[in-house]
Design a protein around this motif. Structure first.
Motif, PDB file in Angstrom:
ATOM      1  N   UNK A 143      12.083 -40.126  35.905  1.00 43.99           N
ATOM      2  CA  UNK A 143      10.869 -39.432  36.346  1.00 43.99           C
ATOM      3  C   UNK A 143       9.813 -39.495  35.237  1.00 43.99           C
ATOM      4  N   UNK A 144       8.657 -40.040  35.570  1.00 44.62           N
ATOM      5  CA  UNK A 144       7.500 -40.152  34.665  1.00 44.62           C
ATOM      6  C   UNK A 144       7.790 -40.959  33.396  1.00 44.62           C
ATOM      7  N   UNK A 145       8.779 -41.844  33.431  1.00 45.97           N
ATOM      8  CA  UNK A 145       9.187 -42.612  32.240  1.00 45.97           C
ATOM      9  C   UNK A 145       8.039 -43.397  31.606  1.00 45.97           C
ATOM     10  N   UNK A 146       7.210 -44.018  32.418  1.00 47.84           N
ATOM     11  CA  UNK A 146       6.107 -44.836  31.908  1.00 47.84           C
ATOM     12  C   UNK A 146       4.756 -44.365  32.432  1.00 47.84           C
ATOM     13  N   UNK A 147       4.689 -43.174  32.956  1.00 50.62           N
ATOM     14  CA  UNK A 147       3.442 -42.657  33.537  1.00 50.62           C
ATOM     15  C   UNK A 147       2.294 -42.744  32.525  1.00 50.62           C
ATOM     16  N   UNK A 148       1.166 -43.259  32.981  1.00 53.09           N
ATOM     17  CA  UNK A 148      -0.058 -43.409  32.185  1.00 53.09           C
ATOM     18  C   UNK A 148       0.072 -44.396  31.017  1.00 53.09           C
ATOM     19  N   UNK A 149       1.066 -45.278  31.048  1.00 48.18           N
ATOM     20  CA  UNK A 149       1.195 -46.313  30.009  1.00 48.18           C
ATOM     21  C   UNK A 149       0.286 -47.478  30.386  1.00 48.18           C
ATOM     22  N   UNK A 150      -0.923 -47.458  29.895  1.00 51.33           N
ATOM     23  CA  UNK A 150      -1.894 -48.474  30.306  1.00 51.33           C
ATOM     24  C   UNK A 150      -1.711 -49.812  29.589  1.00 51.33           C
ATOM     25  N   UNK A 151      -0.717 -49.919  28.712  1.00 47.50           N
ATOM     26  CA  UNK A 151      -0.435 -51.192  28.041  1.00 47.50           C
ATOM     27  C   UNK A 151       0.602 -52.032  28.796  1.00 47.50           C
ATOM     28  N   UNK A 152       1.267 -51.437  29.770  1.00 44.95           N
ATOM     29  CA  UNK A 152       2.302 -52.145  30.534  1.00 44.95           C
ATOM     30  C   UNK A 152       1.627 -53.091  31.531  1.00 44.95           C
ATOM     31  N   UNK A 190       3.631 -56.162  32.848  1.00 50.20           N
ATOM     32  CA  UNK A 190       4.680 -56.761  33.681  1.00 50.20           C
ATOM     33  C   UNK A 190       5.978 -55.982  33.487  1.00 50.20           C
ATOM     34  N   UNK A 191       6.683 -55.725  34.603  1.00 46.70           N
ATOM     35  CA  UNK A 191       7.951 -55.009  34.545  1.00 46.70           C
ATOM     36  C   UNK A 191       9.003 -55.819  35.304  1.00 46.70           C
ATOM     37  N   UNK A 192      10.128 -56.055  34.659  1.00 48.13           N
ATOM     38  CA  UNK A 192      11.294 -56.652  35.307  1.00 48.13           C
ATOM     39  C   UNK A 192      12.407 -55.622  35.161  1.00 48.13           C
ATOM     40  N   UNK A 193      12.770 -55.004  36.265  1.00 51.12           N
ATOM     41  CA  UNK A 193      13.779 -53.951  36.245  1.00 51.12           C
ATOM     42  C   UNK A 193      15.161 -54.600  36.230  1.00 51.12           C
ATOM     43  N   UNK A 194      16.035 -54.178  35.323  1.00 55.58           N
ATOM     44  CA  UNK A 194      17.363 -54.788  35.246  1.00 55.58           C
ATOM     45  C   UNK A 194      18.238 -54.459  36.457  1.00 55.58           C
ATOM     46  N   UNK A 195      19.208 -55.320  36.718  1.00 53.18           N
ATOM     47  CA  UNK A 195      20.044 -55.133  37.910  1.00 53.18           C
ATOM     48  C   UNK A 195      21.089 -54.023  37.766  1.00 53.18           C
ATOM     49  N   UNK A 235      -2.349 -48.445  34.813  1.00 52.85           N
ATOM     50  CA  UNK A 235      -3.513 -49.120  35.387  1.00 52.85           C
ATOM     51  C   UNK A 235      -3.598 -50.611  35.062  1.00 52.85           C
ATOM     52  N   UNK A 236      -2.859 -51.081  34.071  1.00 48.27           N
ATOM     53  CA  UNK A 236      -2.861 -52.509  33.732  1.00 48.27           C
ATOM     54  C   UNK A 236      -1.681 -53.259  34.339  1.00 48.27           C
ATOM     55  N   UNK A 237      -0.784 -52.533  34.996  1.00 54.89           N
ATOM     56  CA  UNK A 237       0.413 -53.153  35.575  1.00 54.89           C
ATOM     57  C   UNK A 237       0.032 -54.120  36.689  1.00 54.89           C
ATOM     58  N   UNK A 238       0.438 -55.382  36.536  1.00 55.83           N
ATOM     59  CA  UNK A 238       0.097 -56.437  37.480  1.00 55.83           C
ATOM     60  C   UNK A 238       1.299 -56.864  38.316  1.00 55.83           C
ATOM     61  N   UNK A 239       2.477 -56.921  37.688  1.00 53.64           N
ATOM     62  CA  UNK A 239       3.650 -57.500  38.340  1.00 53.64           C
ATOM     63  C   UNK A 239       4.896 -56.649  38.125  1.00 53.64           C
ATOM     64  N   UNK A 267       2.093 -44.984  42.072  1.00 49.08           N
ATOM     65  CA  UNK A 267       0.774 -44.440  42.436  1.00 49.08           C
ATOM     66  C   UNK A 267      -0.264 -44.742  41.352  1.00 49.08           C
ATOM     67  N   UNK A 268      -1.427 -45.192  41.782  1.00 44.82           N
ATOM     68  CA  UNK A 268      -2.526 -45.429  40.859  1.00 44.82           C
ATOM     69  C   UNK A 268      -2.426 -46.693  40.036  1.00 44.82           C
ATOM     70  N   UNK A 269      -1.509 -47.583  40.387  1.00 41.17           N
ATOM     71  CA  UNK A 269      -1.389 -48.869  39.680  1.00 41.17           C
ATOM     72  C   UNK A 269      -2.421 -49.817  40.280  1.00 41.17           C
ATOM     73  N   UNK A 270      -3.657 -49.628  39.892  1.00 37.29           N
ATOM     74  CA  UNK A 270      -4.777 -50.305  40.548  1.00 37.29           C
ATOM     75  C   UNK A 270      -4.839 -51.811  40.301  1.00 37.29           C
ATOM     76  N   UNK A 271      -4.095 -52.318  39.330  1.00 35.94           N
ATOM     77  CA  UNK A 271      -4.077 -53.764  39.065  1.00 35.94           C
ATOM     78  C   UNK A 271      -2.879 -54.467  39.677  1.00 35.94           C
TER      79      UNK A 271
END
Length: 103
Positions: free
Chosen positions: A6-15, A17-22, A36-40, A56-60
């Motif tokens: 919960x909220x682990x990366x909330x408001x981290x505008x430097x992120x 790309x995220x690849x979630x492990x299996x 807001x910078x999250x693209x993928x 929510x709010x990942x506008x990119x």
């Protein structure tokens, strides 16, 4: 780790790309909210739950896959995102399923 907390990366505008492990089975509420910078985002087939306002709010955000393993998506999970992902028919819990209005 079996979840993105919960909220682990909330408001981290430097992120960008995220690849979630299996090993992860759940993305909890607001985990990536307002990155807001999250693209993928790559979500593995091990994930079964995406929590409320998770992205929510990942506008990119322009690239995200929601695998068929996901059965529950919380409300506003993709609110205010640049892209609304295709919701798999396997989603049977939460406001995104099973109504065809959200597919």
């Amino acid at each position: 780790q079996t979840e993105v907390s919960h909220k682990a990366f909330e408001f981290c505008d430097q992120v960008v790309k995220v690849v979630i492990p299996d090993t992860v089975t759940a993305i909890q509420s607001s985990a990536f909210a307002f990155c807001t910078s999250l693209v993928s985002v790559t979500i593995p087939n091990s994930v079964t739950k995406i929590g409320t306002a998770a992205f929510m709010g990942c506008k990119s955000l322009t690239r995200i896959n929601v695998p068929d393993s996901v059965t529950s998506i919380g409300g506003a999970a993709f609110a205010m995102c640049a892209l609304k992902p295709k919701i798999p028919k396997t989603v049977t819990s939460g406001p995104y399923g099973p109504s065809p209005l959200f597919r």
